[in-house]
Design a protein around this motif. Sequence first.
Motif, PDB file in Angstrom:
ATOM      1  N   GLN A   4      73.238  -6.803  69.086  1.00 28.79           N
ATOM      2  CA  GLN A   4      74.106  -7.130  70.213  1.00 28.79           C
ATOM      3  C   GLN A   4      75.502  -7.505  69.729  1.00 28.79           C
ATOM      4  O   GLN A   4      76.493  -7.123  70.333  1.00 28.79           O
ATOM      5  CB  GLN A   4      73.503  -8.262  71.031  1.00 28.79           C
ATOM      6  CG  GLN A   4      72.200  -7.872  71.694  1.00 28.79           C
ATOM      7  CD  GLN A   4      71.453  -9.074  72.222  1.00 28.79           C
ATOM      8  OE1 GLN A   4      71.797 -10.208  71.946  1.00 28.79           O
ATOM      9  NE2 GLN A   4      70.404  -8.807  72.975  1.00 28.79           N
ATOM     10  N   LEU A  66      68.583  -7.204  78.484  1.00 23.67           N
ATOM     11  CA  LEU A  66      68.783  -8.242  77.466  1.00 23.67           C
ATOM     12  C   LEU A  66      67.947  -9.479  77.746  1.00 23.67           C
ATOM     13  O   LEU A  66      67.643 -10.245  76.846  1.00 23.67           O
ATOM     14  CB  LEU A  66      70.269  -8.611  77.367  1.00 23.67           C
ATOM     15  CG  LEU A  66      71.147  -7.543  76.732  1.00 23.67           C
ATOM     16  CD1 LEU A  66      72.618  -7.900  76.878  1.00 23.67           C
ATOM     17  CD2 LEU A  66      70.778  -7.337  75.272  1.00 23.67           C
ATOM     18  N   ARG A  67      67.578  -9.648  79.014  1.00 29.51           N
ATOM     19  CA  ARG A  67      66.695 -10.761  79.394  1.00 29.51           C
ATOM     20  C   ARG A  67      65.236 -10.311  79.457  1.00 29.51           C
ATOM     21  O   ARG A  67      64.377 -11.015  79.974  1.00 29.51           O
ATOM     22  CB  ARG A  67      67.158 -11.351  80.730  1.00 29.51           C
ATOM     23  CG  ARG A  67      68.492 -12.086  80.567  1.00 29.51           C
ATOM     24  CD  ARG A  67      69.018 -12.579  81.880  1.00 29.51           C
ATOM     25  NE  ARG A  67      69.727 -11.477  82.542  1.00 29.51           N
ATOM     26  CZ  ARG A  67      70.231 -11.551  83.762  1.00 29.51           C
ATOM     27  NH1 ARG A  67      70.088 -12.636  84.483  1.00 29.51           N
ATOM     28  NH2 ARG A  67      70.874 -10.534  84.284  1.00 29.51           N
ATOM     29  N   ARG A  68      64.992  -9.112  78.937  1.00 31.10           N
ATOM     30  CA  ARG A  68      63.649  -8.533  78.819  1.00 31.10           C
ATOM     31  C   ARG A  68      62.986  -8.238  80.165  1.00 31.10           C
ATOM     32  O   ARG A  68      61.769  -8.164  80.254  1.00 31.10           O
ATOM     33  CB  ARG A  68      62.760  -9.391  77.936  1.00 31.10           C
ATOM     34  CG  ARG A  68      63.302  -9.498  76.540  1.00 31.10           C
ATOM     35  CD  ARG A  68      62.462 -10.308  75.649  1.00 31.10           C
ATOM     36  NE  ARG A  68      63.133 -10.363  74.346  1.00 31.10           N
ATOM     37  CZ  ARG A  68      62.642 -10.949  73.306  1.00 31.10           C
ATOM     38  NH1 ARG A  68      61.481 -11.538  73.371  1.00 31.10           N
ATOM     39  NH2 ARG A  68      63.307 -10.962  72.183  1.00 31.10           N
ATOM     40  N   THR A 107      64.416  -5.669  71.374  1.00 29.67           N
ATOM     41  CA  THR A 107      63.800  -6.798  72.080  1.00 29.67           C
ATOM     42  C   THR A 107      62.496  -6.440  72.786  1.00 29.67           C
ATOM     43  O   THR A 107      61.850  -7.318  73.346  1.00 29.67           O
ATOM     44  CB  THR A 107      64.779  -7.388  73.117  1.00 29.67           C
ATOM     45  OG1 THR A 107      65.188  -6.345  74.004  1.00 29.67           O
ATOM     46  CG2 THR A 107      65.997  -8.000  72.431  1.00 29.67           C
ATOM     47  N   HIS A 108      62.102  -5.176  72.782  1.00 28.22           N
ATOM     48  CA  HIS A 108      60.828  -4.786  73.377  1.00 28.22           C
ATOM     49  C   HIS A 108      59.679  -5.296  72.512  1.00 28.22           C
ATOM     50  O   HIS A 108      59.772  -5.304  71.287  1.00 28.22           O
ATOM     51  CB  HIS A 108      60.720  -3.260  73.490  1.00 28.22           C
ATOM     52  CG  HIS A 108      61.493  -2.688  74.630  1.00 28.22           C
ATOM     53  ND1 HIS A 108      60.964  -2.561  75.892  1.00 28.22           N
ATOM     54  CD2 HIS A 108      62.750  -2.202  74.702  1.00 28.22           C
ATOM     55  CE1 HIS A 108      61.866  -2.021  76.686  1.00 28.22           C
ATOM     56  NE2 HIS A 108      62.960  -1.791  75.991  1.00 28.22           N
TER      57      HIS A 108
END
Length: 162
Positions: A4, A66-68, A107-108
């Motif tokens: 990021q 980005l906040r999943r 982030t996954h």
Amino acid sequence: MKNQIWAAALLTIMTPTLSQAALDVAAMWNFSEPAKSEARFRAALATATGDDALILQTQIARSWGLRRDFARARRLLVQVQPQLAAAGPEAQVRHAMEWGRSWALATHAPESQTDDTRQQARTAFMQALTIARQANLDVLAIDAVHMLAFVDTAPADQLKWA
């Protein structure tokens, strides 16, 4: 987080050459606080039209990623998709990028990364790369290549994309 920061730095450095849109997406982003970025995008969306409105919506979807909350991001991207046929290349590329990110990103959860999800992402990132190259959107083309390393995880493939 490292990814990021890299993306934010790259967008900040190269934004003047990025697009024909009047929108400065990079200035609206704070990747450490995606909810605050979403608020900025929503405020700008209140008066945006055309491609700018589409681009802002892709960035709202990115903030959810980005906040999943990948499912929420995809729902918005599906809603926006019918408008892309009449949109300019930057809106199309940004949509494809966020669609890809909603399927494969650092982030996954590792267990969510199947052959199918990686293929969804690969297809989207390749579409983004093709459109970005044709439209001379160099920063977005670089971003697409960078993202392909998340789906093609074999060392030889990652070297190819690097």
